[in-house]
Structure formats: structure tokens, C-alpha cells
Design an enzyme around this catalytic site. Structure first.
Site, PDB file in Angstrom:
ATOM      1  N   TYR A   1      35.274  44.793  32.238  1.00  0.00           N
ATOM      2  CA  TYR A   1      35.567  45.265  33.599  1.00  0.00           C
ATOM      3  C   TYR A   1      35.161  46.726  33.816  1.00  0.00           C
ATOM      4  O   TYR A   1      35.670  47.370  34.731  1.00  0.00           O
ATOM      5  CB  TYR A   1      37.040  45.038  33.926  1.00  0.00           C
ATOM      6  CG  TYR A   1      37.358  43.588  34.238  1.00  0.00           C
ATOM      7  CD1 TYR A   1      36.874  42.986  35.392  1.00  0.00           C
ATOM      8  CD2 TYR A   1      38.142  42.820  33.373  1.00  0.00           C
ATOM      9  CE1 TYR A   1      37.150  41.663  35.685  1.00  0.00           C
ATOM     10  CE2 TYR A   1      38.427  41.492  33.661  1.00  0.00           C
ATOM     11  CZ  TYR A   1      37.924  40.913  34.824  1.00  0.00           C
ATOM     12  OH  TYR A   1      38.200  39.602  35.113  1.00  0.00           O
TER      13      TYR A   1
ATOM     14  N   PHE B   1      43.332  49.906  40.187  1.00  0.00           N
ATOM     15  CA  PHE B   1      43.971  48.785  39.491  1.00  0.00           C
ATOM     16  C   PHE B   1      43.396  48.526  38.093  1.00  0.00           C
ATOM     17  O   PHE B   1      43.811  47.576  37.427  1.00  0.00           O
ATOM     18  CB  PHE B   1      43.883  47.504  40.339  1.00  0.00           C
ATOM     19  CG  PHE B   1      42.474  47.084  40.704  1.00  0.00           C
ATOM     20  CD1 PHE B   1      41.674  46.396  39.803  1.00  0.00           C
ATOM     21  CD2 PHE B   1      41.955  47.372  41.955  1.00  0.00           C
ATOM     22  CE1 PHE B   1      40.393  45.994  40.136  1.00  0.00           C
ATOM     23  CE2 PHE B   1      40.661  46.976  42.305  1.00  0.00           C
ATOM     24  CZ  PHE B   1      39.880  46.290  41.393  1.00  0.00           C
TER      25      PHE B   1
ATOM     26  N   ARG C   1      31.556  30.658  43.484  1.00  0.00           N
ATOM     27  CA  ARG C   1      32.364  31.616  44.258  1.00  0.00           C
ATOM     28  C   ARG C   1      33.076  30.887  45.414  1.00  0.00           C
ATOM     29  O   ARG C   1      34.220  31.214  45.737  1.00  0.00           O
ATOM     30  CB  ARG C   1      31.474  32.739  44.813  1.00  0.00           C
ATOM     31  CG  ARG C   1      30.833  33.625  43.767  1.00  0.00           C
ATOM     32  CD  ARG C   1      31.767  34.545  43.051  1.00  0.00           C
ATOM     33  NE  ARG C   1      32.473  35.460  43.916  1.00  0.00           N
ATOM     34  CZ  ARG C   1      33.178  36.507  43.481  1.00  0.00           C
ATOM     35  NH1 ARG C   1      33.269  36.750  42.172  1.00  0.00           N
ATOM     36  NH2 ARG C   1      33.804  37.283  44.298  1.00  0.00           N
TER      37      ARG C   1
ATOM     38  N   THR D   1      39.276  36.712  46.369  1.00  0.00           N
ATOM     39  CA  THR D   1      39.944  37.426  45.269  1.00  0.00           C
ATOM     40  C   THR D   1      41.461  37.376  45.405  1.00  0.00           C
ATOM     41  O   THR D   1      42.178  37.141  44.422  1.00  0.00           O
ATOM     42  CB  THR D   1      39.480  38.908  45.265  1.00  0.00           C
ATOM     43  OG1 THR D   1      38.054  38.941  45.231  1.00  0.00           O
ATOM     44  CG2 THR D   1      40.045  39.664  44.079  1.00  0.00           C
TER      45      THR D   1
ATOM     46  N   ARG E   1      41.699  29.332  43.389  1.00  0.00           N
ATOM     47  CA  ARG E   1      42.675  30.429  43.501  1.00  0.00           C
ATOM     48  C   ARG E   1      43.821  30.057  44.434  1.00  0.00           C
ATOM     49  O   ARG E   1      44.980  30.397  44.172  1.00  0.00           O
ATOM     50  CB  ARG E   1      41.972  31.717  43.925  1.00  0.00           C
ATOM     51  CG  ARG E   1      41.217  32.357  42.750  1.00  0.00           C
ATOM     52  CD  ARG E   1      40.339  33.484  43.180  1.00  0.00           C
ATOM     53  NE  ARG E   1      39.850  34.265  42.037  1.00  0.00           N
ATOM     54  CZ  ARG E   1      38.862  35.137  42.113  1.00  0.00           C
ATOM     55  NH1 ARG E   1      38.250  35.348  43.271  1.00  0.00           N
ATOM     56  NH2 ARG E   1      38.476  35.808  41.043  1.00  0.00           N
TER      57      ARG E   1
ATOM     58  N   HIS F   1      37.873  33.843  36.889  1.00  0.00           N
ATOM     59  CA  HIS F   1      36.772  34.776  37.164  1.00  0.00           C
ATOM     60  C   HIS F   1      35.543  33.948  37.500  1.00  0.00           C
ATOM     61  O   HIS F   1      35.354  32.865  36.959  1.00  0.00           O
ATOM     62  CB  HIS F   1      36.482  35.608  35.898  1.00  0.00           C
ATOM     63  CG  HIS F   1      35.209  36.393  36.008  1.00  0.00           C
ATOM     64  ND1 HIS F   1      35.141  37.588  36.672  1.00  0.00           N
ATOM     65  CD2 HIS F   1      33.948  36.128  35.558  1.00  0.00           C
ATOM     66  CE1 HIS F   1      33.893  38.043  36.625  1.00  0.00           C
ATOM     67  NE2 HIS F   1      33.153  37.176  35.947  1.00  0.00           N
TER      68      HIS F   1
HETATM   69  P1  GDP Z   1      36.399  38.922  42.020  1.00  0.00           P
HETATM   70  O1  GDP Z   1      34.900  39.062  41.919  1.00  0.00           O
HETATM   71  O2  GDP Z   1      36.829  38.023  43.155  1.00  0.00           O
HETATM   72  O3  GDP Z   1      37.047  38.546  40.721  1.00  0.00           O
HETATM   73  O4  GDP Z   1      36.975  40.359  42.437  1.00  0.00           O
HETATM   74  P2  GDP Z   1      36.571  41.835  41.975  1.00  0.00           P
HETATM   75  O5  GDP Z   1      35.292  41.845  41.182  1.00  0.00           O
HETATM   76  O6  GDP Z   1      36.645  42.698  43.198  1.00  0.00           O
HETATM   77  O7  GDP Z   1      37.796  42.272  41.032  1.00  0.00           O
HETATM   78  C1  GDP Z   1      37.851  41.866  39.690  1.00  0.00           C
HETATM   79  C2  GDP Z   1      39.276  41.461  39.378  1.00  0.00           C
HETATM   80  O8  GDP Z   1      40.129  42.611  39.487  1.00  0.00           O
HETATM   81  C3  GDP Z   1      39.889  40.452  40.352  1.00  0.00           C
HETATM   82  O9  GDP Z   1      39.538  39.123  40.068  1.00  0.00           O
HETATM   83  C4  GDP Z   1      41.379  40.696  40.161  1.00  0.00           C
HETATM   84  O10 GDP Z   1      41.862  40.091  38.955  1.00  0.00           O
HETATM   85  C5  GDP Z   1      41.416  42.208  39.980  1.00  0.00           C
HETATM   86  N1  GDP Z   1      41.652  42.903  41.267  1.00  0.00           N
HETATM   87  C6  GDP Z   1      40.777  43.040  42.302  1.00  0.00           C
HETATM   88  N2  GDP Z   1      41.310  43.741  43.310  1.00  0.00           N
HETATM   89  C7  GDP Z   1      42.571  44.070  42.910  1.00  0.00           C
HETATM   90  C8  GDP Z   1      43.639  44.815  43.503  1.00  0.00           C
HETATM   91  O11 GDP Z   1      43.531  45.320  44.621  1.00  0.00           O
HETATM   92  N3  GDP Z   1      44.780  44.938  42.754  1.00  0.00           N
HETATM   93  C9  GDP Z   1      44.913  44.408  41.504  1.00  0.00           C
HETATM   94  N4  GDP Z   1      46.076  44.585  40.846  1.00  0.00           N
HETATM   95  N5  GDP Z   1      43.933  43.702  40.916  1.00  0.00           N
HETATM   96  C10 GDP Z   1      42.776  43.529  41.603  1.00  0.00           C
END
Ligand code: GDP
Length: 137
Positions: free
Chosen positions: A49, A57, A85, A91, A102, A115
């Protein structure tokens, strides 16, 4: 045919949803070409990540992803990245469409069950992170 990478995250593994999620993945036309149950170390999660390291976060995300086992898998289908997706949904599970993984299985924006890679390039990088360019796959 192209490929995407997925993880079933610690909340979904802990809540006993591995079977139901894999069934949905197969029913949606994806073939599983590689898969393993494993557990991320803190440094694995930090590396995976890294792109989010400046986000507020990040620390919570790394802690959460190391809480318990995950399932890592490479999935194959035409238009795999985009179709997956759609299958997983937004998300934030509160905003995810009905019937998405989800919506069905996630508990929060952080503990969001699965993921899915966001591009072909990242699908390759993420697959190699877990399966190390293994020629069998
Ligand atoms: P994804 O591509 O839909 O998985 O979303 P992102 O790449 O933006 O974020 C990666 C992962 O970080 C997400 O799947 C969540 O597990 C976590 N995450 C994203 N946004 C947030 C947030 O605003 N708060 C928290 N606690 N976790 C987040």
C-alpha cells in the site's frame, strides 16, 4: 483474456466468507489461475500500500491488513480489471451497488472484504508481489 489481482481481506476471511466470495468470482466468469492463503507482515502491507503512504488512513490500513490471514489470487477473464472493479463495488460498502461483493460482505470502508487492481499495470505488479513471476502461472 487478461488478468487482475485480488485479495480476500482479513475481515472477510475471519467472517467465513472465503467460499461465498470465490463462488461469486467464478459465477461471474473469472478463472482462478493462482491462489494462496497467507498472512501479510507489517513490511509486506506497507510495501503493498506504499501508494497510500501519505494518506491519513495508511497506518490503520496497514494494521488492519496484518490482523489476520488473507487470500491472494490472480483472476483471468476478458476485461478482467474493469469487470472485477464492477463486481466488487465502491470502496465504501455503504456506497456499493446491490449484489456487489463489498455490499454483501464488507463491514466498513477499511474492512471492505476484497481488493481489486485498478489497472493492467498494477495487476501485474501486485500479482508479482505475491507470486514472484512464477512461470507456472
Ligand atoms: P480501492 O481501490 O477501492 O481498494 O480503494 P483505494 O485504492 O482508494 O484504497 C485502498 C484501501 O484503503 C481500500 O480498499 C480500503 O481498505 C482503504 N481505505 C480507502 N479509503 C479509506 C478511508 O477513507 N478510511 C480508511 N480507514 N480506509 C480507507
Amino acid at each position: 483474456m487478461n488478468r487482475t489481482f485480488t485479495m480476500i481481506k482479513p475481515d472477510a476471511v475471519g467472517n467465513g466468507h472465503i467460499g461465498a466470495i470465490l463462488e461469486k468470482i467464478n459465477a461471474s466468469g473469472f478463472n482462478i489461475v493462482a491462489m494462496k492463503l497467507t498472512k501479510l507482515s507489517k513490511s509486506d502491507a506497507e510495501k503493498f500500500y506504499q501508494v497510500h503512504s501519505e494518506r491519513s488512513f495508511y497506518g490503520d490500513l496497514v494494521n488492519y491488513m496484518t490482523e489476520g490471514p488473507i487470500v491472494a489470487a490472480i483472476l483471468q477473464k476478458t476485461n478482467a480489471v474493469d469487470d472485477f472493479r464492477v463486481l466488487i463495488g465502491a470502496t465504501n460498502p455503504a456506497e456499493a451497488a446491490e449484489g456487489t461483493i463489498r455490499k454483501l460482505f464488507a463491514t466498513s470502508i477499511s474492512a471492505n472484504a476484497v481488493h481489486g487492481s485498478d489497472s493492467d499495470e498494477n495487476a501485474k505488479i501486485e500479482s508479482n508481489f505475491f507470486f514472484k513471476n512464477d512461470e507456472r502461472f
